[in-house]
Scaffold this motif. Structure first.
Motif, PDB file in Angstrom:
ATOM      1  N   ARG A 208      53.551  33.526  34.349  1.00  0.00           N
ATOM      2  CA  ARG A 208      54.101  33.060  35.617  1.00  0.00           C
ATOM      3  C   ARG A 208      54.980  34.128  36.297  1.00  0.00           C
ATOM      4  O   ARG A 208      55.566  33.875  37.337  1.00  0.00           O
ATOM      5  CB  ARG A 208      54.926  31.788  35.399  1.00  0.00           C
ATOM      6  N   SER A 209      55.047  35.303  35.690  1.00  0.00           N
ATOM      7  CA  SER A 209      55.841  36.392  36.266  1.00  0.00           C
ATOM      8  C   SER A 209      55.212  36.889  37.559  1.00  0.00           C
ATOM      9  O   SER A 209      53.992  37.024  37.668  1.00  0.00           O
ATOM     10  CB  SER A 209      55.952  37.545  35.268  1.00  0.00           C
ATOM     11  N   LEU A 210      56.039  37.160  38.552  1.00  0.00           N
ATOM     12  CA  LEU A 210      55.573  37.743  39.807  1.00  0.00           C
ATOM     13  C   LEU A 210      55.348  39.243  39.681  1.00  0.00           C
ATOM     14  O   LEU A 210      54.717  39.859  40.542  1.00  0.00           O
ATOM     15  CB  LEU A 210      56.585  37.454  40.923  1.00  0.00           C
ATOM     16  N   THR A 211      55.885  39.839  38.621  1.00  0.00           N
ATOM     17  CA  THR A 211      55.694  41.270  38.354  1.00  0.00           C
ATOM     18  C   THR A 211      55.289  41.426  36.884  1.00  0.00           C
ATOM     19  O   THR A 211      56.131  41.743  36.041  1.00  0.00           O
ATOM     20  CB  THR A 211      56.981  42.068  38.635  1.00  0.00           C
ATOM     21  N   PRO A 212      54.020  41.171  36.560  1.00  0.00           N
ATOM     22  CA  PRO A 212      53.570  41.241  35.171  1.00  0.00           C
ATOM     23  C   PRO A 212      53.879  42.594  34.543  1.00  0.00           C
ATOM     24  O   PRO A 212      53.885  43.635  35.210  1.00  0.00           O
ATOM     25  CB  PRO A 212      52.055  41.018  35.283  1.00  0.00           C
ATOM     26  N   LEU A 213      54.137  42.573  33.224  1.00  0.00           N
ATOM     27  CA  LEU A 213      54.502  43.788  32.513  1.00  0.00           C
ATOM     28  C   LEU A 213      53.327  44.766  32.452  1.00  0.00           C
ATOM     29  O   LEU A 213      52.186  44.378  32.220  1.00  0.00           O
ATOM     30  CB  LEU A 213      54.955  43.457  31.093  1.00  0.00           C
ATOM     31  N   THR A 214      53.652  46.038  32.679  1.00  0.00           N
ATOM     32  CA  THR A 214      52.671  47.109  32.554  1.00  0.00           C
ATOM     33  C   THR A 214      52.851  47.792  31.193  1.00  0.00           C
ATOM     34  O   THR A 214      53.782  47.481  30.445  1.00  0.00           O
ATOM     35  CB  THR A 214      52.853  48.131  33.675  1.00  0.00           C
ATOM     36  N   GLU A 215      51.968  48.731  30.875  1.00  0.00           N
ATOM     37  CA  GLU A 215      52.108  49.469  29.618  1.00  0.00           C
ATOM     38  C   GLU A 215      53.426  50.233  29.592  1.00  0.00           C
ATOM     39  O   GLU A 215      54.074  50.339  28.552  1.00  0.00           O
ATOM     40  CB  GLU A 215      50.927  50.433  29.448  1.00  0.00           C
ATOM     41  N   ASP A 216      53.810  50.769  30.738  1.00  0.00           N
ATOM     42  CA  ASP A 216      55.079  51.489  30.814  1.00  0.00           C
ATOM     43  C   ASP A 216      56.246  50.541  30.568  1.00  0.00           C
ATOM     44  O   ASP A 216      57.216  50.900  29.900  1.00  0.00           O
ATOM     45  CB  ASP A 216      55.206  52.155  32.184  1.00  0.00           C
ATOM     46  N   ASP A 217      56.156  49.322  31.103  1.00  0.00           N
ATOM     47  CA  ASP A 217      57.213  48.329  30.885  1.00  0.00           C
ATOM     48  C   ASP A 217      57.321  47.968  29.410  1.00  0.00           C
ATOM     49  O   ASP A 217      58.431  47.799  28.881  1.00  0.00           O
ATOM     50  CB  ASP A 217      56.936  47.066  31.697  1.00  0.00           C
ATOM     51  N   LEU A 218      56.178  47.834  28.735  1.00  0.00           N
ATOM     52  CA  LEU A 218      56.185  47.496  27.310  1.00  0.00           C
ATOM     53  C   LEU A 218      56.826  48.609  26.492  1.00  0.00           C
ATOM     54  O   LEU A 218      57.541  48.355  25.515  1.00  0.00           O
ATOM     55  CB  LEU A 218      54.757  47.234  26.834  1.00  0.00           C
ATOM     56  N   ARG A 219      56.585  49.860  26.907  1.00  0.00           N
ATOM     57  CA  ARG A 219      57.213  50.983  26.211  1.00  0.00           C
ATOM     58  C   ARG A 219      58.725  50.973  26.402  1.00  0.00           C
ATOM     59  O   ARG A 219      59.495  51.137  25.451  1.00  0.00           O
ATOM     60  CB  ARG A 219      56.632  52.304  26.725  1.00  0.00           C
TER      61      ARG A 219
END
Length: 510
Positions: free
Chosen positions: A266-277
Motif C-alpha cells: 500500500r506504499s505510495l513509494t515502493p521500495l527499490t533495490e537501493d532502498d533495501l540496501r
C-alpha cells in the motif's frame, strides 16, 4: 513551475523537419519568480491608478472611520507619478510620508513608510540561522534525538514532526529543511517505513508549523508590521492552532506509516533495490558534542526570548511578566548578537563566524528585497490615493457578513495570492495594507486578518509547484510530485476545514 512531458526510456530520437534536420529541443515553461511577479504587479498597479478613482477615508488613531470615504483630487501630474514608479523600490525601503501632502518620497520629514526595519531584521535572522547550521548543531541534534528514540518509532515520528513544526512556527523553517533529507531517508527506511514518510515528516512538519506561525518573522512579523499591529497580537489563537494542527498532521503521517509497515504493497513509494540496501545498512547518527549542545541551548533561548519580548503580557493579564514591547530594531540586534555568540561558541572562529554571518545575510537578501518591492507597490497606491478606494469596494462586499464569515473570506481571498506570490513575506507586505483595515469595518481584530493570511500562505505552500522547498525536497527524497499530491489530498482537506473553524472561533471570541 516546470511543465514538461514525462521522459521515456530509452530517450527517443528528436523529431525531424522536412529537410532532415532535427528540431530544436522543446523549451521548458517555468513559472516566473516572485521578483518577476512583483515587477509585473508594480507596473500593473501603477497603470491602474490612472483608472481607479482617487479617494480617502477620515482616520482615527490610524484606522479608517466607516462612512467617511470621499473622493479627492490628485495634485500630482503624469511625470511625478512616473517618478513614483521609478522610485517605488527605494520608497519601499526608506520612503518617508510627508504629513502635509500625504505623499511618500525618499528623504524629507514625516512618518517613516519604508520597510528598512523589516529588511534588516530578515538579514539578521538569515545570519543567525546560517551560523547555527554551519556549526552542525541542528543536524546533529536531530540525529541524536532519532538515535535515542530509534526503538520507539511511532513516538519518534511524532517528535521529529513536532520539532520541524516548531521550526516552522518560530522562524519559518523552509529552505533549511533541505539539509535533513539525507538524515531522514536512511533513518525511516531502517525503521521499516518508505520515502514518503521520510519526506513528509520534514516537509509536512515544517509546513504545518509555518501555516500556524506564532512568531515567524517572515510571515507573522512582516504581516503584523504591514497591518500596524504588534507581532504578539493574536498569539493565543495562533498557539492553539499550532498545537492542534501539528497533532492533526502527526496523526495523519503516523496513520500512513503504520499502514505501510502492516502492508508494504500500500506504499505510495515502493521500495527499490537501493532502498533495501540503505535499509540494511541503517542510519548513522552523528555524535553531539558539548559545543553543539551549547549552540542548541543558545538557539532555543534566542527564540524563546524573542517570543517573550514581543508578547504583550499586560494585554493577556499576565502581571508578573514585564511587557518589553520589542519590535524589529531590537529583534534585529538580538539576532545579530546571537549569531556572533553562536558562531564563536560553536567553534567557527572569528573568520568563520564573519563568513557565516555575511553568507547568511546574502542567502536571505532575496526575501528582504521582495518585502521592499512589495512595500513599493503600497507606496504607489497611497501616493495615487487609490488604496482607500479599493478598501471601500472590499468593505461594501463584506459589509453584510458576520465576523466569522468575514474571517473565512479573508482566508479565501489570500489563497490565490499565495499561489502567485509564494514568498510569505512578499505576500504579507503586498496584501496586508489593504486587507487589514477591513477588520476595523467588520468589528474584528486586525490580528485575525494576519492569521487568515498566514494560514492561506502556509496551506498553499504545502503543495504549490512554484515552491522550491516543495519541489527541491521531493527531488532529494526521490518522491514523485503526483504521488505526493495523492498523499496530501485528504490532509489538505482536513487542514482547510480546521483552519476555517479556528478563524470563525477567533472572530467569535474577540
Amino acid at each position: 513551475m516546470t511543465l514538461q512531458s514525462a521522459p521515456a526510456s530509452p530517450q527517443p530520437a528528436r523529431a525531424r523537419t522536412d529537410s532532415g534536420a532535427p528540431d530544436a529541443p522543446r523549451r521548458r515553461l517555468r513559472f516566473p519568480s516572485a521578483f518577476t511577479v512583483l515587477f509585473v504587479v508594480t507596473v500593473a498597479v501603477w497603470a491602474l491608478t490612472f483608472v481607479i478613482p482617487a479617494g480617502r477615508y477620515d482616520t482615527k488613531d490610524g484606522s479608517p472611520v466607516p462612512g467617511t470615504y470621499h473622493s479627492v483630487e490628485l495634485t500630482t501630474g503624469f511625470w511625478q507619478r512616473l517618478k513614483d514608479l521609478f522610485l517605488a523600490p527605494v520608497n519601499g525601503l526608506y520612503g518617508v510620508t510627508d504629513a502635509g501632502t500625504g505623499l511618500t518620497a525618499p528623504g524629507g520629514t514625516g512618518s517613516f513608510a519604508g520597510a528598512a526595519g523589516v529588511f534588516l531584521f530578515i538579514l539578521a535572522v538569515g545570519a543567525f540561522i546560517t551560523v547555527t547550521m554551519r556549526t552542525g548543531a541542528l543536524t546533529a541534534g536531530v540525529a541524536r534525538l532519532a538515535q535515542r528514540l530509534h526503538h520507539r518509532r511511532t513516538l519518534l515520528l511524532v517528535v521529529l514532526l513536532t520539532v520541524f513544526s516548531l521550526g516552522g512556527t518560530t522562524y519559518g523553517m523552509a529552505e533549511e529543511t533541505l539539509g535533513f533529507y539525507g538524515l531522514m531517508i536512511p533513518l525511516m527506511l531502517s525503521l521499516g517505513y518508505d520515502r514518503m514518510v521520510a519526506a513528509t515528516v520534514v516537509m509536512v512538519g515544517a509546513g504545518v508549523g509555518t501555516l500556524a506561525s506564532t512568531v515567524n518573522p517572515f510571515a507573522t512579523g512582516v504581516a503584523s508590521d504591514s497591518a500596524g499591529i504588534g507581532t504578539g497580537d493574536g498569539i493565543v489563537l495562533r498557539l492553539v492552532m499550532w498545537v492542534c494542527l501539528t497533532a492533526l498532521a502527526a496523526a495523519y503521517v503516523v496513520r500512513y506509516a503504520r499502514r505501510v509497515t502492516e502492508d508494504p504493497s500500500r506504499s505510495l513509494t515502493p521500495l527499490t533495490e537501493d532502498d533495501l540496501r540503505i535499509k540494511a545498512e541503517g542510519g548513522e547518527a552523528a555524535k553531539l558534542t558539548s559545543r553543539q549542545r551549547t549552540v542548541l541551548y543558545l538557539f532555543a533561548t534566542t527564540f524563546l526570548f524573542m517570543i517573550f519580548a514581543v508578547v504583550p503580557w499586560s494585554d493577556l493579564h499576565v502581571t508578573f511578566l514585564p511587557t518589553l514591547g520589542w519590535y524589529f530594531p531590537e529583534l534585529a540586534a538580538l539576532f545579530i548578537v546571537a549569531a556572533v555568540a553562536v558562531g564563536l561558541v560553536g567553534g567557527l572562529g572569528e573568520k568563520g563566524t564573519v563568513n557565516a554571518v555575511t553568507a547568511g545575510a546574502g542567502d536571505f537578501i532575496g526575501a528582504a528585497l521582495i518585502v521592499m518591492l512589495a512595500r513599493g507597490v503600497t507606496v504607489i497606491m497611497n501616493n495615487a490615493s487609490v488604496t482607500d478606494t479599493i478598501l471601500d469596494v472590499l468593505q461594501s462586499a463584506v459589509a453584510d457578513t458576520s465576523s466569522g464569515v468575514f474571517a473565512v473570506l479573508m482566508f479565501a481571498v489570500n489563497l490565490p495570492l499565495a499561489f502567485f506570490v509564494p514568498s510569505s513575506s512578499g505576500h504579507a507586505a503586498l496584501a496586508m495594507p489593504i486587507l487589514a483595515p477591513l477588520a476595523d469595518f467588520a468589528g474584528v481584530s486586525r490580528a485575525l486578518v494576519v492569521t487568515a493570511y498566514q494560514s492561506a500562505s502556509g496551506w498553499v505552500n504545502l503543495v504549490t509547484p512554484t515552491s522550491a522547498v516543495v519541489m527541491g525536497g521531493l527531488a532529494l527524497a526521490k518522491v514523485r510530485y503526483d504521488r505526493y499530491l495523492r498523499f496530501m489530498a485528504p490532509l489538505m482537506g482536513a487542514l482547510l476545514v480546521a483552519v476555517a473553524g479556528f478563524l470563525a472561533l477567533g472572530a467569535a471570541v474577540r
